[in-house]
Design a protein around this motif. Structure first.
Motif, mmCIF file in Angstrom:
data_model
loop_
_atom_site.group_PDB
_atom_site.id
_atom_site.type_symbol
_atom_site.label_atom_id
_atom_site.label_comp_id
_atom_site.label_asym_id
_atom_site.label_seq_id
_atom_site.Cartn_x
_atom_site.Cartn_y
_atom_site.Cartn_z
ATOM 1 N N GLY A 595 44.355 48.469 36.259
ATOM 2 C CA GLY A 595 43.079 47.910 36.704
ATOM 3 C C GLY A 595 43.285 46.671 37.559
ATOM 4 N N ASN A 596 44.196 45.794 37.121
ATOM 5 C CA ASN A 596 44.493 44.582 37.891
ATOM 6 C C ASN A 596 45.037 44.936 39.276
ATOM 7 O OD1 ASN A 596 43.679 42.711 36.075
ATOM 8 N ND2 ASN A 596 45.733 42.139 35.347
ATOM 9 N N ALA A 597 45.932 45.936 39.314
ATOM 10 C CA ALA A 597 46.539 46.315 40.589
ATOM 11 C C ALA A 597 45.460 46.737 41.581
ATOM 12 C CB ALA A 597 47.560 47.427 40.381
ATOM 13 N N ILE A 598 44.495 47.518 41.106
ATOM 14 C CA ILE A 598 43.404 47.965 41.994
ATOM 15 C C ILE A 598 42.531 46.775 42.378
ATOM 16 C CG2 ILE A 598 41.351 49.461 42.130
ATOM 17 C CD1 ILE A 598 42.779 51.335 40.113
ATOM 18 N N LYS A 599 42.274 45.932 41.340
ATOM 19 C CA LYS A 599 41.377 44.791 41.520
ATOM 20 C C LYS A 599 41.951 43.779 42.518
ATOM 21 C CE LYS A 599 40.465 42.108 37.837
ATOM 22 N NZ LYS A 599 39.945 41.695 36.513
ATOM 23 N N TYR A 600 43.257 43.504 42.403
ATOM 24 C CA TYR A 600 43.856 42.462 43.251
ATOM 25 C C TYR A 600 44.557 43.028 44.489
ATOM 26 C CZ TYR A 600 42.699 39.402 39.396
ATOM 27 O OH TYR A 600 42.003 38.726 38.432
ATOM 28 N N THR A 601 44.077 44.219 44.922
ATOM 29 C CA THR A 601 44.581 44.790 46.177
ATOM 30 C C THR A 601 43.374 45.070 47.071
ATOM 31 O OG1 THR A 601 46.450 45.791 45.056
ATOM 32 C CG2 THR A 601 45.872 46.731 47.191
ATOM 33 N N THR A 623 52.971 49.240 41.053
ATOM 34 C CA THR A 623 53.265 48.394 42.209
ATOM 35 C C THR A 623 52.068 48.423 43.154
ATOM 36 O OG1 THR A 623 55.557 49.046 41.986
ATOM 37 C CG2 THR A 623 54.943 48.031 44.078
ATOM 38 N N ASP A 624 51.656 47.247 43.611
ATOM 39 C CA ASP A 624 50.543 47.231 44.569
ATOM 40 C C ASP A 624 50.925 46.462 45.827
ATOM 41 O OD1 ASP A 624 49.192 44.867 42.352
ATOM 42 O OD2 ASP A 624 49.860 44.364 44.385
ATOM 43 N N SER A 625 50.152 46.697 46.894
ATOM 44 C CA SER A 625 50.426 46.011 48.165
ATOM 45 C C SER A 625 49.405 44.887 48.346
ATOM 46 C CB SER A 625 50.315 47.006 49.310
ATOM 47 O OG SER A 625 48.985 47.511 49.366
ATOM 48 N N TYR A 642 44.360 32.093 31.692
ATOM 49 C CA TYR A 642 44.897 31.617 32.967
ATOM 50 C C TYR A 642 44.564 32.592 34.087
ATOM 51 C CZ TYR A 642 47.885 29.857 36.595
ATOM 52 O OH TYR A 642 48.328 29.357 37.781
ATOM 53 N N ARG A 643 44.040 32.055 35.187
ATOM 54 C CA ARG A 643 43.770 32.877 36.375
ATOM 55 C C ARG A 643 44.404 32.180 37.571
ATOM 56 N NH1 ARG A 643 38.464 35.178 37.636
ATOM 57 N NH2 ARG A 643 39.864 36.912 38.061
ATOM 58 N N ALA A 644 45.095 32.955 38.387
ATOM 59 C CA ALA A 644 45.857 32.334 39.472
ATOM 60 C C ALA A 644 44.958 31.767 40.577
ATOM 61 C CB ALA A 644 46.852 33.336 40.045
ATOM 62 N N ARG A 645 43.832 32.406 40.827
ATOM 63 C CA ARG A 645 42.876 31.944 41.848
ATOM 64 C C ARG A 645 43.544 31.598 43.178
ATOM 65 N NH1 ARG A 645 38.307 31.213 38.793
ATOM 66 N NH2 ARG A 645 38.809 30.568 36.688
ATOM 67 N N GLY A 654 36.836 38.096 36.316
ATOM 68 C CA GLY A 654 37.860 38.262 35.271
ATOM 69 C C GLY A 654 37.807 37.113 34.282
ATOM 70 N N THR A 655 38.559 37.225 33.227
ATOM 71 C CA THR A 655 38.548 36.175 32.194
ATOM 72 C C THR A 655 39.898 35.468 32.068
ATOM 73 O OG1 THR A 655 39.302 37.743 30.524
ATOM 74 C CG2 THR A 655 36.914 37.434 30.769
ATOM 75 N N GLY A 656 40.945 36.072 32.574
ATOM 76 C CA GLY A 656 42.280 35.490 32.376
ATOM 77 C C GLY A 656 42.832 35.806 31.002
ATOM 78 N N LEU A 657 42.244 36.811 30.338
ATOM 79 C CA LEU A 657 42.754 37.163 29.005
ATOM 80 C C LEU A 657 43.540 38.468 29.009
ATOM 81 C CD1 LEU A 657 39.719 36.264 26.739
ATOM 82 C CD2 LEU A 657 41.978 35.229 26.679
ATOM 83 N N GLY A 658 43.347 39.267 30.072
ATOM 84 C CA GLY A 658 43.938 40.608 30.107
ATOM 85 C C GLY A 658 45.448 40.602 29.908
ATOM 86 N N LEU A 659 46.163 39.819 30.710
ATOM 87 C CA LEU A 659 47.627 39.844 30.634
ATOM 88 C C LEU A 659 48.137 39.330 29.293
ATOM 89 C CD1 LEU A 659 48.812 38.839 34.229
ATOM 90 C CD2 LEU A 659 48.638 41.098 33.208
ATOM 91 N N SER A 660 47.480 38.322 28.747
ATOM 92 C CA SER A 660 47.952 37.795 27.451
ATOM 93 C C SER A 660 47.795 38.868 26.383
ATOM 94 C CB SER A 660 47.221 36.503 27.097
ATOM 95 O OG SER A 660 46.145 36.753 26.244
HETATM 96 P P1 ADP Z 1 41.823 38.600 34.822
HETATM 97 O O1 ADP Z 1 40.831 39.007 33.865
HETATM 98 O O2 ADP Z 1 41.444 37.368 35.527
HETATM 99 O O3 ADP Z 1 42.258 39.684 35.714
HETATM 100 P P2 ADP Z 1 44.455 38.768 33.680
HETATM 101 O O4 ADP Z 1 45.007 38.098 32.470
HETATM 102 O O5 ADP Z 1 44.455 40.224 33.700
HETATM 103 O O6 ADP Z 1 43.050 38.163 33.902
HETATM 104 O O7 ADP Z 1 45.321 38.219 34.901
HETATM 105 C C1 ADP Z 1 45.609 36.853 35.013
HETATM 106 C C2 ADP Z 1 45.718 36.467 36.460
HETATM 107 O O8 ADP Z 1 46.881 37.062 37.012
HETATM 108 C C3 ADP Z 1 44.617 36.986 37.324
HETATM 109 O O9 ADP Z 1 43.559 36.069 37.322
HETATM 110 C C4 ADP Z 1 45.289 37.061 38.673
HETATM 111 O O10 ADP Z 1 45.247 35.814 39.285
HETATM 112 C C5 ADP Z 1 46.694 37.409 38.354
HETATM 113 N N1 ADP Z 1 46.992 38.831 38.517
HETATM 114 C C6 ADP Z 1 47.067 39.761 37.554
HETATM 115 N N2 ADP Z 1 47.424 40.966 38.066
HETATM 116 C C7 ADP Z 1 47.595 40.781 39.388
HETATM 117 C C8 ADP Z 1 47.980 41.631 40.497
HETATM 118 N N3 ADP Z 1 48.272 42.927 40.332
HETATM 119 N N4 ADP Z 1 48.042 41.068 41.731
HETATM 120 C C9 ADP Z 1 47.779 39.770 41.897
HETATM 121 N N5 ADP Z 1 47.433 38.934 40.907
HETATM 122 C C10 ADP Z 1 47.318 39.426 39.677
#
Ligand code: ADP
Length: 693
Positions: A595-601, A623-625, A642-645, A654-660
């Motif tokens: 989901g993140n890969a689609i979202k952040y591409t 892997t995403d481009s 944490y969100r990279a913004r 997003g919430t920044g909770l997914g990866l954790s």
């Molecule tokens: P969010 O709900 O904000 O997506 P995540 O915990 O899933 O929270 O991700 C944390 C942060 O990592 C995101 O806010 C984003 O900045 C960065 N991130 C995660 N996946 C990707 C990705 N595939 N490409 C770029 N940045 C990503």
């Protein structure tokens, strides 16, 4: 001039004429030499081989083998190379003289022999021989000393040095046995390091305290620093040479059955020299051994400390530190006592007897009341005890008596500067002294245990706090969710029942309210999910098929990728991928990654999902481009909230909770997560999970 003892030298007289031999014999014997006779050349060779004479007097004209040929043959023998040979003959023409020297004669005397001349020649030859022998001996001695230095310098081979020393001493003193003894500082006793021949010296170690007994020969050697020579019944003699290091006697070379007349001052000087080299060699190897042992102990300490640190449970730590101390110092058993200062009471909490030892330790829970003195002394960190040691503290001796210890170490553990526990390590087999290094290591173990106890305490506090926090989050989320749903519901109702047309700006306001409440709802959903997963410590494990799971996730996310016109591909060749785990959690984790890969591409980008099996592990990556993540924001990515913004992603919800959550879930399943990313170029997120065998 060298003072020569003639009786030590043998002269071989060779002449076929009985009278001539007799005359020579009388002459030579009068000067105190030993005499051997031969009647012809062949006999001369036999006698030479048997007796190894110091000078040979050789007639020229003899039956069987003449003098010239005899000399020639003797010279061919390596042992006859340097023996002075005097030709004694009536043939004094130049030709015979020349022939004599050519075959190797050393000198020439014509018959009839003039007594004064003969005596003078013999004396001179013997003196030269004595000087040469002395020189040869010195060279031999130097070679031996040099060999000892070399053995020690290059190979640190003490065994070879000791056998060289024993062998040399035996030969130089013609003794029947020899022993090298050395003080063992740990056990404070004189022990045998090596011995040769049957002997009664040092068959048992001698306590250092016994080396002071007045008049005992060993005491004399240890209190002086001179060699000691003893005669017994006029027959056997004992020689003791001290082994001295920096003015201190540290050992002894004891020789038995010395035949006194076989050695003189020169021999003794050499033996003293040899002893000092031997002492140096022993000291050097022991210093080396000590530093080696220290390194081994350091390694051990590190391992023990690591083991203790690996647990956050106080009981485990108590057990490991008890075992650790026994292993560290190589004792026979160890005990861990907790100390109650208010009651002045020690309670046994853990005990450990090393495999194969017969120590009898009290039952767990047994209590002792230590003396004030004991508590005071123990507080210093570490101390050692011996039941018969000098200046023995009664207070500490109680341990040695109660547990039959011959020696031991007490390590204290304090919290807030107050004694809270002690670890006692004991040795029941023999009395033993612990070096400063050993005590320092034991102390360092104590300090580590102390720190780890504090950490364990902090950890349990934190865990309590975590639980409270989780509970609060759960409650707050639930309590927020209900009113929020009401807001959404009434908003929908409000819009549906609205009778008037809204203008564009009003419509925009409504859309904003709607998306705001949706965001709040999503956030609460995520928080609740995370808490549910984290608090769910023991989870139900079921067999799941990761092949099927990945395929389902891919299919369910395909529409999202299609909306953004992304190239969305799946590489999944493996057929069945069975694993043990919680399907809901793993589905959530993988969905999050993809989901993140689609979202952040951005639109029209590319997303590739790949699955491989390697060494029995499920290896997933996507892997995403896309936008990628700048290096300086990468380290915190898996932290909660944490969100990279980065530019371009600010508006992505997003919430920044997914990866954790992904990390928690995957690690709980015995797997690991990783990622690689470059700003503007895209990212790869991967996870590994063990497959079911
Ligand atoms: P969010 O709900 O904000 O997506 P995540 O915990 O899933 O929270 O991700 C944390 C942060 O990592 C995101 O806010 C984003 O900045 C960065 N991130 C995660 N996946 C990707 C990705 N595939 N490409 C770029 N940045 C990503």
């Amino acid at each position: 001039m060298v003072d020569v003892d003639h009786s030590k030298y043998r002269i071989l007289i060779t002449d076929d004429d009985d009278d001539a031999r007799m005359v020579l014999r009388l002459m030579v014997e009068r000067d105190g030499y030993q005499v051997i006779e031969a009647k012809d050349g062949l006999q001369a060779i036999e006698k030479f081989e048997e007796y190894e004479p110091d000078v040979i007097l050789m007639d020229c004209m003899m039956p069987n083998l003449d003098g010239f040929s005899t000399v020639e043959r003797i010279r061919q023998n390596p042992r006859g190379k340097d023996i002075p040979i005097v030709m004694v003959t009536a043939l004094n023409d130049d030709g015979s003289v020349q022939r004599g020297f050519k075959v190797g004669a050393s000198d020439y005397i014509s018959k009839p022999v003039q007594v004064a001349l003969m005596r003078q020649r013999l004396h001179r030859l013997i003196r030269t021989k004595a000087a040469e022998d002395g020189l040869r001996q010195v060279i031999e001695d130097q070679k031996i000393l040099h060999r000892i230095d070399r053995e020690i310098g290059y190979t640190l081979n003490l065994e070879r040095v000791l056998s060289l020393t024993l062998d040399t001493v035996m030969r130089r003193t013609a003794a029947s046995s020899c022993v090298v003894g050395w003080i063992n500082i740990t056990k404070r006793q004189l022990e045998r390091l090596a011995g040769l021949g049957s002997n009664k010296i040092l068959t048992e170690p001698i306590l250092q305290t016994e080396l002071t007994t007045p008049d005992s020969p060993l005491a004399l050697v240890f209190n002086g620093d001179q060699p000691l020579y003893e005669t017994k019944d006029g027959l056997f003699a004992r020689l003791m040479i001290p082994l001295v290091i920096q003015g201190k006697v540290k050992g002894v070379i004891a020789v038995e059955g010395v035949v006194q007349e076989y050695y003189n001052q020169t021999d003794l000087d050499f033996l003293v020299h040899l002893a000092s080299r031997t002492a140096e060699a022993i000291e050097k190897t022991q210093v080396y051994q000590k530093s080696h042992d220290y390194n081994v102990m350091m390694d051990r300490l590190n391992e023990i400390n690591t083991a203790i640190s690996s647990s956050l449970n106080r009981e485990d730590m108590v057990e490991m530190s008890t075992r650790g101390l026994a292993v560290l110092l190589g004792g026979s058993s160890a005990m861990f006592f907790e100390y109650d200062a208010r009651e002045t009471r020690l309670t046994l909490k853990s005990s450990f007897v090393v495999e194969g030892m017969a120590d009898k330790l009290p039952e767990l829970g047994t209590t002792y009341t230590p003396s004030e003195e004991f508590v005071k002394r123990t507080q210093d960190g570490v101390l050692q005890f011996q039941p018969y040691g000098e200046g023995l503290e009664k207070a500490i001796g109680e341990f040695s008596k109660a547990f039959n210890y011959q020696a031991g170490v007490v390590v204290s553990i304090s919290t807030d500067n107050k004694l809270s526990a002690i670890i006692v390590m004991g040795e029941s087999r023999y009395e033993r002294f612990f070096s400063v290094d050993e005590l320092a290591l034991a102390r360092s173990l104590g300090v580590h245990v102390m720190v780890m106890f504090q950490q364990a305490k902090l950890y349990s506090n934190i865990k309590d706090l975590e639980e409270v926090k989780s509970e609060m989050i759960r409650m707050a989320s639930h309590d927020l969710k209900n009113p929020l749903l009401q807001v959404q519901g009434y908003l929908d109702l409000f819009v549906k029942t609205l009778k008037v047309d809204l203008d564009d700006q009003q419509k925009e306001f409504l859309v904003r309210v709607r998306s705001g409440t949706k965001k709040m709802n999503d956030l609460l959903e995520d928080i609740l999910n995370l808490e549910r997963i984290e608090s769910h410590m023991t989870m139900d494990l079921h067999e799941i098929d990761l092949h099927k799971l990945v395929l389902e996730i891919f299919t369910s996310l395909k529409p999202q990728a299609d909306i953004k016109a992304q190239t969305f591909t799946l590489n999944l060749t493996e057929e069945r991928l069975p694993a043990l785990g919680n399907e809901i959690q793993i589905r959530q984790a993988i969905t999050n990654f993809v989901g993140n890969a689609i979202k952040y591409t951005p639109d029209e980008g590319e997303v590739v999902v790949e699955v491989k099996v390697e060494k029995g592990e499920f290896k997933f990556k996507v892997t995403d481009s896309g936008y990628g993540i700048p290096k300086d924001r990468q380290s915190k990515l898996f932290e909660r909230f944490y969100r990279a913004r980065t530019p371009g992603t600010e508006d992505i919800p997003g919430t920044g909770l997914g990866l954790s959550l992904v990390k928690t879930v995957i690690e709980r399943h015995g797997g690991s997560v990783w990622f690689e990313s470059e700003e503007g170029a895209g990212s790869t997120f991967g996870l590994n999970l063990p497959l079911k065998r």
